[in-house]
Enzyme design. Sequence first.
Site, PDB file in Angstrom:
ATOM      1  N   LYS A   1      51.397  40.514  38.395  1.00 25.17           N
ATOM      2  CA  LYS A   1      51.156  40.359  39.198  1.00 25.17           C
ATOM      3  C   LYS A   1      50.657  38.713  38.707  1.00 25.17           C
ATOM      4  CE  LYS A   1      46.477  40.408  42.183  1.00 25.17           C
ATOM      5  NZ  LYS A   1      45.431  40.947  41.955  1.00 25.17           N
TER       6      LYS A   1
ATOM      7  N   LYS B   1      49.156  40.310  34.093  1.00 23.69           N
ATOM      8  CA  LYS B   1      48.354  39.926  35.577  1.00 23.69           C
ATOM      9  C   LYS B   1      47.825  38.351  34.773  1.00 23.69           C
ATOM     10  CE  LYS B   1      43.734  40.708  38.270  1.00 23.69           C
ATOM     11  NZ  LYS B   1      43.076  41.322  38.606  1.00 23.69           N
TER      12      LYS B   1
END
Length: 329
Positions: free
Chosen positions: A254, A201
Site C-alpha cells: 500500500k 505500507k
Amino acid sequence: MNFPQTRMRRLRRTEAMRSLVRETHLRPEALIYPLFICPGEGVRKPINSMPGVFNLSVDEALKEAEQCAALGIGGLLLFGLPESKDEQGSGAWAEDGIVQKAVRAIKQNRKLDSLVTMVDVCLCEYTSHGHCGIVARDGDHYSIENDSSVTLLAKTAASLAKAGADVIAPSDMMDGRIGAIREALDQVGHQDTPILSYASKFASAFYGPFREAVDSAPQFGDRRSYQMDGANLREAMREIDQDIAEGADMVIMKPAMPYLDVIREARNRYDVPMGAYQVSGEYSMLHAAFERGWLEPERTMMESLLGIRRAGADFIVTYFAQKAARALA
C-alpha cells in the site's frame, strides 16, 4: 527469427486471438471492496473526495455487500467510524464497536457466505489525535509508543476475530505487531484466523481522500516515524521478511500504483499470497480525470487494475471493485 518471418502482430489480429494468448487476467473474485461503516440507520453519506463512495450504516453496508456477492467479488475490507474517539482508541476493541457490529451482521446473512470478510486493524480511526498508536508527549515533543500500541492492536484483533472476522489485516506499521496479534488470536481460540499484514505500507500523499472518509488525519505531526519512507525498496523487503517470520499468512502492499516495483520485487521473493491496495488517492485522481473527459473511464480503470495484477498482486483492494466486476461480467 527476424522480420518478415517473425510478425508479432499475428497474435493481435482479433479480440478472440488476443484473449487466447493473454498472459494476465482480472477476475471478480480477486477484487476486495472497502466499506466505511458508521453509526446510525439508513445512513449513506457521500465522501466528497471519493465519487461513488459512501460512509454507510450497517444496514446500508449489508446492501452493498449483497451487491458484491452477486457480482462474484472476493471479499470486503471493513473500516469503522466510531461514535466517539479518545486518546487510546478504545472503540477499536469494544465488543459493541462499529466494525464488530458490522461483522456480526454480515456473518448472519447467508447471502454473503461467498465473501471473505477482512477487517482493518489500526487505531487511527478511533484515536482523538488521529495517530495509529499511543502518543507519548514530552513538552512540545511527541512520539508514538511502539510496544504499548502493539498491546492495544492485539486486543483489537482478538475482539474482531471473536466477532467473526475471516481475516485480520493490521495496517499500523508498529514493530512486532504481527507476532503479538498471532499470539492474541491463538489465546482466544482463533488459531485458524489468518493475518493479512500491511507489511510494506508507505507514508504516502495518496491517502488524502481516505482520511476524509474516516476522519483520521493526524491532529499534529505526521506518520513518517512508523509508515515507510517511499524511497526504500530494500527496507520494504526486510519488513515483509519480519512479518512472515512472525506469522503473517498473507501480505499486502500500500499504495499500489506508485509502488509497482515493490509489488514485483516481493512477488519474485515470496511465495505467500500477496495483495495490493489501490488507495483513495489513486481512485480519486482517476475520477477527476474522468469527470473532465480526459480519460476513458472503463478502459482506464481496467488498465490500472491490470497493471497491479501484472506486477504480481494476487488480489486487489479497490474502490473500483463493483464497477470492474460489472465490466468483467
